[in-house]
Design a protein around this motif. Structure first.
Motif, PDB file in Angstrom:
ATOM      1  N   ARG A 296       1.989 -53.127  -5.113  1.00  0.00           N
ATOM      2  CA  ARG A 296       1.153 -53.323  -6.307  1.00  0.00           C
ATOM      3  C   ARG A 296      -0.203 -53.905  -5.930  1.00  0.00           C
TER       4      ARG A 296
ATOM      5  N   ARG B 241       5.380 -46.838  -7.270  1.00  0.00           N
ATOM      6  CA  ARG B 241       6.140 -47.940  -6.679  1.00  0.00           C
ATOM      7  C   ARG B 241       7.560 -47.888  -7.236  1.00  0.00           C
TER       8      ARG B 241
ATOM      9  N   SER C  52       6.561 -55.327 -10.858  1.00  0.00           N
ATOM     10  CA  SER C  52       5.648 -54.748  -9.873  1.00  0.00           C
ATOM     11  C   SER C  52       5.896 -53.260  -9.657  1.00  0.00           C
TER      12      SER C  52
ATOM     13  N   THR D 231       6.732 -49.251 -10.664  1.00  0.00           N
ATOM     14  CA  THR D 231       6.422 -48.295 -11.741  1.00  0.00           C
ATOM     15  C   THR D 231       7.683 -47.564 -12.195  1.00  0.00           C
TER      16      THR D 231
END
Length: 363
Positions: free
Chosen positions: A77, A84, A114, A116
């Motif tokens: 991140r 991610r 953090s 996705t």
């Protein structure tokens, strides 16, 4: 994935990382990550991971294990990596209490914040994450029917171990053809249920005048630091001639091949490979009622499910396998086909590849 992307494997240094480099023909980078709660070491790991990711500028970072998750996702991140992804394959915090549980809860939430995308590898873990408000439903997805990697049922097949190999291994381990062999494969630690397993096995032979002898085959490393076994368990393993410990084995197929049933009384899992491997090798399983295990095993079809940490129920399940041949043969008959139809590795790989391609296309 290396057929479609440039893949770099990152973990702590060691012979295992070098083996991955050779076996998978990918580049690897050692970055030390402690398995314990070590704030100063973790900050150093985070810094090193950030520097590596800023240099490489990957499109996707995909992490596995809690420590690699927090280090990898936070570093990704900060480094601006667009995709991610974190796979959840078991949560040690399930067994934690007090301050330690609060710390681990915070770390888990920060990891998911953090990321996705978060991929629990079982439906049970998916539900647990939502119930504990670790992240939003929009970030969560189970790939296929569960599992992180599926199972190669051509590799894990009874046909891969011939009769001579089996006889040689049985002779080496002092196993008679008339013995029924219960096998456990994994780390020999407390939260894998080894204390309960050894006690159930021992009491089964002490309390019953059984017509058939059984052996307990423990395949895996004996770990003495993070979660050691009880002293009485270690004494029983050492002194009981019907309990055989082999240490770590890179190829576990021969050990499944000389066994009759898997016993896996773990306290917590994500989606255990061992249960799929045993099923693919034609073994029914006795498992604890936890995430993953209670999805792979269907009661009285390819195995049986017992409560966690319940020595009495575990003992009774083992006795039934040992005594009731009709019941055992029914479970055994279904074991391999039920793994092939649901968890074949190629299906999981293709689903994950499709996930990667879809994410990249969207951006």
């Amino acid at each position: 994935m290396s057929d479609h992307f440039k893949v770099i494997g990152v973990s702590s240094a060691g012979k295992e990382l070098e083996e991955v480099k050779q076996d998978e023909a990918i580049d690897v980078v050692p970055i030390e990550m402690s398995r314990k709660i070590t704030p100063l070491q973790d900050i150093k790991s985070l810094r090193n991971m950030y520097k590596f990711l800023k240099k490489e500028r990957p499109q996707i970072v995909h992490t596995h294990t809690p420590k690699a998750g927090i280090v990898g996702m936070l570093a990704a991140r900060l480094a601006g990596v667009p995709h991610r992804l974190h796979t959840v394959a078991g949560l040690p915090l399930m067994e934690a209490t007090g301050v330690k549980r609060k710390v681990l809860d915070f770390v888990e939430k920060l990891t998911y914040l953090s990321a996705t995308g978060v991929y629990p590898n079982s439906k049970g873990l998916y539900d647990f994450i939502l119930q504990n408000n670790y992240t939003s439903k929009e970030k969560l997805k189970v790939i296929g029917q569960g599992s992180s990697n599926g199972i190669n049922t051509t590799f894990f097949s009874p046909d891969q171990v011939n009769v001579d190999q089996k006889q040689l291994l049985k002779k080496e381990l002092n196993i008679e053809d008339s013995d029924l062999v219960f096998v456990f494969v994994g780390r020999l630690v407390g939260d894998k249920g080894i204390n309960e397993l050894v006690k159930a096995f021992t009491e089964m032979h002490q309390e019953k005048n059984l017509e058939r002898n059984s052996k307990l085959l423990l395949v895996g490393p004996l770990e003495t630091e993070l979660d050691p076994l009880y002293p009485e368990t270690l004494r029983e393993i050492e002194n009981n001639k019907n309990i055989i410990i082999t240490g770590f084995q890179k190829d576990v197929r021969p050990y499944f091949a000389i066994s009759d049933a898997l016993v896996f009384p773990s306290y917590r899992e994500g989606f255990p490979n061992v249960v799929m491997q045993a099923g693919a090798m034609g073994l029914p399983s006795i498992v604890s009622d936890i995430n993953g295990c209670n999805e792979i095993i269907i009661e009285d079809e390819n195995g049986t499910i017992v409560p966690v940490k319940n020595v009495e129920k575990l003992q009774k399940a083992m006795e039934k396998i040992l005594i009731d041949s009709e019941y055992y043969n029914r479970l055994k008959k279904n074991a391999r086909s039920m793994i092939q139809s649901r968890y074949e590795q190629s299906v999981i790989w293709n689903a994950l590849l499709n996930e990667y391609k879809t994410l990249l296309k969207e951006k």
